[in-house]
Scaffold this active site. Structure first.
Site, PDB file in Angstrom:
ATOM      1  N   LYS A 106     -19.127  28.888 -54.886  1.00  0.00           N
ATOM      2  CA  LYS A 106     -20.061  28.239 -53.961  1.00  0.00           C
ATOM      3  C   LYS A 106     -19.811  26.743 -53.997  1.00  0.00           C
ATOM      4  CE  LYS A 106     -23.373  29.359 -51.108  1.00  0.00           C
ATOM      5  NZ  LYS A 106     -23.528  30.608 -50.341  1.00  0.00           N
ATOM      6  N   GLY A 218     -37.755  31.541 -41.315  1.00  0.00           N
ATOM      7  CA  GLY A 218     -36.496  30.778 -41.240  1.00  0.00           C
ATOM      8  C   GLY A 218     -35.779  31.202 -39.974  1.00  0.00           C
ATOM      9  N   GLY A 220     -32.767  30.068 -38.470  1.00  0.00           N
ATOM     10  CA  GLY A 220     -31.420  29.519 -38.312  1.00  0.00           C
ATOM     11  C   GLY A 220     -30.470  30.645 -37.986  1.00  0.00           C
ATOM     12  N   ASN A 221     -29.246  30.541 -38.490  1.00  0.00           N
ATOM     13  CA  ASN A 221     -28.231  31.552 -38.190  1.00  0.00           C
ATOM     14  C   ASN A 221     -28.705  32.957 -38.551  1.00  0.00           C
ATOM     15  OD1 ASN A 221     -26.020  33.379 -39.155  1.00  0.00           O
ATOM     16  ND2 ASN A 221     -24.744  31.851 -38.175  1.00  0.00           N
ATOM     17  N   ALA A 222     -29.079  33.147 -39.824  1.00  0.00           N
ATOM     18  CA  ALA A 222     -29.455  34.482 -40.289  1.00  0.00           C
ATOM     19  C   ALA A 222     -30.734  34.971 -39.600  1.00  0.00           C
ATOM     20  CB  ALA A 222     -29.630  34.454 -41.803  1.00  0.00           C
ATOM     21  N   GLY A 223     -31.746  34.113 -39.519  1.00  0.00           N
ATOM     22  CA  GLY A 223     -33.038  34.523 -38.980  1.00  0.00           C
ATOM     23  C   GLY A 223     -32.999  34.822 -37.487  1.00  0.00           C
TER      24      GLY A 223
HETATM   25  P1  NAD Z   1     -29.460  27.730 -41.252  1.00  0.00           P
HETATM   26  O1  NAD Z   1     -29.253  26.337 -41.661  1.00  0.00           O
HETATM   27  O2  NAD Z   1     -28.781  28.205 -40.023  1.00  0.00           O
HETATM   28  O3  NAD Z   1     -31.031  28.006 -41.062  1.00  0.00           O
HETATM   29  C1  NAD Z   1     -31.990  27.736 -42.007  1.00  0.00           C
HETATM   30  C2  NAD Z   1     -33.343  27.882 -41.301  1.00  0.00           C
HETATM   31  O4  NAD Z   1     -34.378  27.807 -42.266  1.00  0.00           O
HETATM   32  C3  NAD Z   1     -33.630  26.795 -40.278  1.00  0.00           C
HETATM   33  O5  NAD Z   1     -34.239  27.366 -39.122  1.00  0.00           O
HETATM   34  C4  NAD Z   1     -34.655  25.901 -40.988  1.00  0.00           C
HETATM   35  O6  NAD Z   1     -35.554  25.283 -40.054  1.00  0.00           O
HETATM   36  C5  NAD Z   1     -35.375  26.939 -41.813  1.00  0.00           C
HETATM   37  N1  NAD Z   1     -36.062  26.372 -42.957  1.00  0.00           N
HETATM   38  C6  NAD Z   1     -35.651  25.382 -43.799  1.00  0.00           C
HETATM   39  N2  NAD Z   1     -36.615  25.142 -44.720  1.00  0.00           N
HETATM   40  C7  NAD Z   1     -37.618  26.010 -44.463  1.00  0.00           C
HETATM   41  C8  NAD Z   1     -38.874  26.257 -45.042  1.00  0.00           C
HETATM   42  N3  NAD Z   1     -39.290  25.550 -46.105  1.00  0.00           N
HETATM   43  N4  NAD Z   1     -39.651  27.238 -44.517  1.00  0.00           N
HETATM   44  C9  NAD Z   1     -39.230  27.954 -43.451  1.00  0.00           C
HETATM   45  N5  NAD Z   1     -38.053  27.763 -42.846  1.00  0.00           N
HETATM   46  C10 NAD Z   1     -37.270  26.804 -43.339  1.00  0.00           C
HETATM   47  O7  NAD Z   1     -29.102  28.624 -42.513  1.00  0.00           O
HETATM   48  P2  NAD Z   1     -28.648  30.143 -42.571  1.00  0.00           P
HETATM   49  O8  NAD Z   1     -27.180  30.184 -42.567  1.00  0.00           O
HETATM   50  O9  NAD Z   1     -29.414  30.941 -41.579  1.00  0.00           O
HETATM   51  O10 NAD Z   1     -29.108  30.519 -44.070  1.00  0.00           O
HETATM   52  C11 NAD Z   1     -30.461  30.906 -44.366  1.00  0.00           C
HETATM   53  C12 NAD Z   1     -30.449  31.649 -45.691  1.00  0.00           C
HETATM   54  O11 NAD Z   1     -29.574  32.752 -45.590  1.00  0.00           O
HETATM   55  C13 NAD Z   1     -29.960  30.821 -46.896  1.00  0.00           C
HETATM   56  O12 NAD Z   1     -30.640  31.227 -48.055  1.00  0.00           O
HETATM   57  C14 NAD Z   1     -28.498  31.209 -46.993  1.00  0.00           C
HETATM   58  O13 NAD Z   1     -27.976  31.008 -48.287  1.00  0.00           O
HETATM   59  C15 NAD Z   1     -28.608  32.670 -46.620  1.00  0.00           C
HETATM   60  N6  NAD Z   1     -27.343  33.247 -46.200  1.00  0.00           N
HETATM   61  C16 NAD Z   1     -26.742  32.853 -45.024  1.00  0.00           C
HETATM   62  C17 NAD Z   1     -25.534  33.426 -44.684  1.00  0.00           C
HETATM   63  C18 NAD Z   1     -24.848  33.116 -43.381  1.00  0.00           C
HETATM   64  O14 NAD Z   1     -23.796  33.724 -43.111  1.00  0.00           O
HETATM   65  N7  NAD Z   1     -25.388  32.250 -42.553  1.00  0.00           N
HETATM   66  C19 NAD Z   1     -24.921  34.370 -45.525  1.00  0.00           C
HETATM   67  C20 NAD Z   1     -25.563  34.734 -46.706  1.00  0.00           C
HETATM   68  C21 NAD Z   1     -26.786  34.158 -47.025  1.00  0.00           C
END
Ligand code: NAD
Length: 418
Positions: A106, A218, A220-223
């Site tokens: 990481k 949340g 972002g990408n995952a949500g």
């Molecule tokens: P991202 O940056 O695209 O989105 C993060 C989202 O979380 C944003 O909408 C942000 O506004 C929101 N956020 C931040 N702080 C917050 C809070 N205190 N309360 C509520 N929402 C909040 O990130 P992502 O890539 O979607 O990653 C989100 C999670 O998923 C992380 O834990 C990451 O490690 C995990 N993850 C992502 C991937 C991937 O492929 N994108 C893979 C494995 C794990």
């Protein structure tokens, strides 16, 4: 006693419990509870106002007994060596639980991307790569995106790497835009993989996912993809709540996930979405009585303080580390079925692995092939963990650790390290 919230200490505590149950010998425990290598570096960046700002960057290579290290790069103001270590440990168990031939790594930068211009982001991305490049390579350690590292940031990084090595080298970093050797299906792979595990869990609990209520913390990408794919892949569902860092929104009769995604992209937040009944806090969202909850933001959102109030039937942890060990016990006691993070969100690294394979032999698969292979990997990993959970009468996270740690320990043993 105050609850431990340091993610690396939590990762070690979770590992210790599995090591105890597996009866691992002391030297094996020691090698698996620490990263094998870690790098901390400074990255000077010329800012738009002419000043130079020095950022702190990290790369942790946790364990490569089963294959080269693999893991994303997170840009976040709260990034520390310990968050990177924890995430690198979870990557190791994640690659193992889905049985792909990779180890765990990481990286990160302590920064607030929201305060950086595009030019500053590009110089930071290239600066990170200039320092880290010598430790990377698809047979050594290969990064990917994580929180706030977009395909554009990955594109600058691959370009910088290829300038440094002087040749085309797509497999060194994944999550690239398709035009630069990215894989079909990588964008939504994390959420899609989680949705496949929810589909399997719903069968176990006789829940019809097409009628199930769900909430996403949340956005972002995952949500965002979880919100849209629950509907698309599982044939319906009622999205009652979503949130981002500014707060959440609720609508009892359900909301159109595509419409909220569009709103979020245009307005940068979900909280102003006009078709919701009311605003709610992130804390309230987590406690809604939904069939499926998708924690998809950051660590430590379900703790011993709120665990007793969590009323979902299934918690599909797309975020890394959303639940503390104390909270896990409470959720288990209350019958919440947790699909633990390093299983639920393993779809991202699985398609990253497919991307690396394609980049290495320079032949690219169809979207249909990627999705089919992802489904097979996630479905079989879910059932391996579920069967262990039943066989050993342990909660799902411990079961996932038992499956994953045993495979890594077997590889360490075969190599003769211990
Ligand atoms: P991202 O940056 O695209 O989105 C993060 C989202 O979380 C944003 O909408 C942000 O506004 C929101 N956020 C931040 N702080 C917050 C809070 N205190 N309360 C509520 N929402 C909040 O990130 P992502 O890539 O979607 O990653 C989100 C999670 O998923 C992380 O834990 C990451 O490690 C995990 N993850 C992502 C991937 C991937 O492929 N994108 C893979 C494995 C794990």
């Amino acid at each position: 006693m105050a609850e431990e919230l340091n993610p690396f200490k939590i990762a070690q505590a979770q590992f210790d419990e599995a090591a105890e149950k597996l009866g691992l010998e002391p030297a094996m425990r020691e090698i698996l509870r620490w990263p094998r290598r870690e790098y901390k570096f400074t990255i000077p960046v010329k800012m738009d106002d002419g000043s130079t700002k020095v950022f702190h960057g990290y790369r942790v290579q946790y364990n490569d007994a089963r294959g080269p290290n693999k893991g994303g790069i997170r840009w976040h103001p709260d990034e520390t060596m310990d968050t990177v270590r924890a995430l690198a440990a979870w990557m190791t168990w994640k690659c193992s639980v889905v049985d792909i031939p990779l180890g765990g790594g990481k990286g990160g930068v302590t920064c607030n991307p929201k305060e950086l211009s595009n030019g500053e982001k590009e110089r930071l991305a290239r600066g990170w790569m200039r320092v880290a490049a010598r430790e990377l390579g698809e047979h050594r350690d290969s990064p990917a995106p994580d929180v706030y590292t977009t395909p554009q940031i990955i594109a600058w990084m691959i370009d910088e790497y290829e300038v440094i090595v002087g040749r085309n080298h797509p497999a060194v970093i994944t999550g690239k835009p398709i035009e630069l050797g990215g894989s079909q299906g990588r964008g939504d792979a994390t959420a899609r993989g989680g949705i496949f595990t929810v589909r399997e869990a719903c069968k176990k609990f006789n829940i019809d996912p097409a009628k199930a209520t769900y909430a996403v913390q949340g956005f972002g990408n995952a949500g965002q993809f979880a919100a849209t794919l629950h509907k698309e892949v599982l044939g319906g569902g009622i999205l009652v709540a979503v949130s981002d860092s500014r707060g959440g929104i609720y609508c009892e009769k359900g909301m159109d996930p595509q419409d909220i995604v569009k709103w979020k992209l245009e307005n940068r937040t979900v909280i102003t979405y006009p078709k919701a009944d009311k605003k709610i806090s992130n804390e309230e969202l987590l406690e809604l009585p939904v069939d499926v909850l998708y924690p998809a933001a950051l660590e430590n959102v379900i703790t011993q303080k709120n665990a007793a109030n969590i009323k979902c039937k299934i918690s599909c942890e797309l975020a890394n580390g959303p639940t503390t060990p104390e909270a896990d016990l409470i959720l288990h006691k209350n019958g919440v079925h947790v699909i633990p993070d390093f299983l639920a969100n393993a779809g991202g690294v699985t398609v990253s692995y497919f991307e690396q394979v394609q980049g290495t032999y320079n032949y690219y698969w169809t979207l249909e092939d990627v999705r089919k292979q992802l489904d097979e990997k996630m479905t079989s990993a879910y059932h391996a963990v579920y069967d262990m959970h039943k066989e050993k009468n342990v909660h799902m996270r411990v079961a996932a650790y038992l499956v994953a740690v045993k495979r890594v320990a077997d590889a360490v043993k075969l190599r003769g390290w211990v």
